[in-house]
Write an enzyme that holds these catalytic residues in place. Structure first.
Site, PDB file in Angstrom:
ATOM      1  N   TRP A  10       0.818  -1.227   0.000  1.00  0.00           N
ATOM      2  CA  TRP A  10       0.000   0.000   0.000  1.00  0.00           C
ATOM      3  C   TRP A  10       0.843   1.265   0.000  1.00  0.00           C
ATOM      4  O   TRP A  10       0.310   2.360  -0.097  1.00  0.00           O
ATOM      5  CB  TRP A  10      -0.941   0.010   1.217  1.00  0.00           C
ATOM      6  CG  TRP A  10      -2.105  -0.908   1.089  1.00  0.00           C
ATOM      7  CD1 TRP A  10      -2.460  -1.669   0.006  1.00  0.00           C
ATOM      8  CD2 TRP A  10      -3.113  -1.156   2.082  1.00  0.00           C
ATOM      9  NE1 TRP A  10      -3.603  -2.379   0.268  1.00  0.00           N
ATOM     10  CE2 TRP A  10      -4.016  -2.073   1.534  1.00  0.00           C
ATOM     11  CE3 TRP A  10      -3.317  -0.702   3.386  1.00  0.00           C
ATOM     12  CZ2 TRP A  10      -5.132  -2.546   2.240  1.00  0.00           C
ATOM     13  CZ3 TRP A  10      -4.415  -1.159   4.093  1.00  0.00           C
ATOM     14  CH2 TRP A  10      -5.320  -2.072   3.521  1.00  0.00           C
ATOM     15  N   HIS A  96      12.830  -2.449  -1.330  1.00  0.00           N
ATOM     16  CA  HIS A  96      12.024  -1.946  -2.450  1.00  0.00           C
ATOM     17  C   HIS A  96      12.804  -0.826  -3.138  1.00  0.00           C
ATOM     18  O   HIS A  96      13.523  -0.065  -2.488  1.00  0.00           O
ATOM     19  CB  HIS A  96      10.682  -1.418  -1.916  1.00  0.00           C
ATOM     20  CG  HIS A  96       9.719  -1.098  -3.006  1.00  0.00           C
ATOM     21  ND1 HIS A  96       9.792   0.064  -3.741  1.00  0.00           N
ATOM     22  CD2 HIS A  96       8.674  -1.794  -3.514  1.00  0.00           C
ATOM     23  CE1 HIS A  96       8.818   0.073  -4.647  1.00  0.00           C
ATOM     24  NE2 HIS A  96       8.130  -1.047  -4.533  1.00  0.00           N
ATOM     25  N   GLU A 145      11.364  -6.569  -9.752  1.00  0.00           N
ATOM     26  CA  GLU A 145      10.612  -5.340 -10.014  1.00  0.00           C
ATOM     27  C   GLU A 145      11.484  -4.354 -10.776  1.00  0.00           C
ATOM     28  O   GLU A 145      12.237  -3.578 -10.154  1.00  0.00           O
ATOM     29  CB  GLU A 145      10.198  -4.681  -8.698  1.00  0.00           C
ATOM     30  CG  GLU A 145       9.235  -5.480  -7.871  1.00  0.00           C
ATOM     31  CD  GLU A 145       8.344  -4.549  -7.048  1.00  0.00           C
ATOM     32  OE1 GLU A 145       7.129  -4.714  -7.122  1.00  0.00           O
ATOM     33  OE2 GLU A 145       8.865  -3.657  -6.376  1.00  0.00           O
ATOM     34  N   SER A 183       3.345  -2.487 -12.327  1.00  0.00           N
ATOM     35  CA  SER A 183       2.182  -2.255 -13.191  1.00  0.00           C
ATOM     36  C   SER A 183       1.356  -3.514 -13.467  1.00  0.00           C
ATOM     37  O   SER A 183       0.837  -3.699 -14.578  1.00  0.00           O
ATOM     38  CB  SER A 183       2.605  -1.583 -14.506  1.00  0.00           C
ATOM     39  OG  SER A 183       3.152  -0.312 -14.240  1.00  0.00           O
TER      40      SER A 183
HETATM   41  P1  PGA Z   1       2.832  -0.732  -9.072  1.00  0.00           P
HETATM   42  O1  PGA Z   1       3.934  -0.832  -7.912  1.00  0.00           O
HETATM   43  O2  PGA Z   1       2.029  -1.993  -9.037  1.00  0.00           O
HETATM   44  O3  PGA Z   1       2.037   0.492  -8.732  1.00  0.00           O
HETATM   45  O4  PGA Z   1       3.579  -0.586 -10.359  1.00  0.00           O
HETATM   46  C1  PGA Z   1       4.562  -2.047  -7.639  1.00  0.00           C
HETATM   47  C2  PGA Z   1       5.524  -1.889  -6.507  1.00  0.00           C
HETATM   48  O5  PGA Z   1       6.033  -0.779  -6.274  1.00  0.00           O
HETATM   49  O6  PGA Z   1       5.781  -2.861  -5.781  1.00  0.00           O
END
Ligand code: PGA
Length: 225
Positions: A10, A96, A145, A183
């Protein structure tokens, strides 16, 4: 059949009443399946309330944090230590790219945080930006990611994500579980989770909306038994 992870990050969103509203709308709509692991990661200051609401509703949702401290409990102003967090969370997102970029987290800090998580029975989900990002020892769950895919509406292709996941497994541990994040929506989630080397998704924006989140979980439920 494989275990499918759906992890909702979140980020810095939702006040306590919005978070509880989300739990009450989503909780009873989720399928209960042993190999479907749904995790929500609210802000630190919502963790306690969110966890209590999930317990009261007996919802199939685990609670995670978006980060944790690299230090033990003690004189570390502003930090959330793993040992104290372990009362509330069973999983933590670590490293992250937003933390690496905005809070100067490097691979060494990520490794220390992973050690803290593991020592306190918290499952670390380490975010990596490609197959070259180091994975700390003991980590069994990573999220691939690519930074350019986060929040842009421009997801990686499922085929490329699968290839990166395969390389990570070959390099580190064949038992590693690899998630994809960046995304992901209800429209594209299925294409990712059917890939051989992908064991789930890490969601940002799409996890904030209750209807969209429920759709994503339902799309994934068929792949987990
Ligand atoms: P997003 O973010 O799904 O809005 O692209 C993914 C994330 O930051 O883990």
């Amino acid at each position: 059949m494989k275990t499918i992870w759906i992890i909702a990050n979140w980020k810095s969103n939702k006040n306590i009443s919005e978070a509880l509203d989300w739990v009450s709308k989503v909780g009873s709509k989720l399928p209960k399946k042993e190999n479907l692991k749904v995790v929500i990661c609210p802000r630190f200051s919502c963790l306690s309330e969110v966890k209590a609401a999930i317990q009261v509703g007996n919802f199939p949702i685990m609670v995670g944090s978006q980060d944790l401290s690299s230090f033990e409990p003690g004189s570390y102003t502003g930090e959330e230590s793993a040992s104290l967090l372990s009362e509330l969370v069973s999983l933590a997102i670590i490293g992250h790219s937003e933390r690496r970029k905005n809070f100067s987290e490097d691979d060494q800090i990520v490794a220390k945080k992973t050690t803290q998580a593991l020592a306190n029975n918290i499952i670390p989900v380490v975010c990596v930006q490609g197959s070259d990002t180091p994975i700390p020892e003991g980590c069994k769950l990573v999220a691939y990611e690519p930074t350019w895919a986060i929040g842009t509406g421009n997801a990686d292709t499922p085929e490329n994500a699968n290839e990166v996941a395969e390389k990570l497994k070959e390099r580190y541990d064949i038992g590693l579980e690899v998630l994809y994040g960046g995304s992901v929506t209800s429209q594209n989630v299925k294409e990712f989770i059917v890939q051989e080397n992908i064991s789930g998704v890490l969601l940002g924006k799409a996890s904030l909306d209750t209807e969209e989140f429920i759709k994503i979980v339902k799309e994934c439920a068929g792949e987990a038994n």
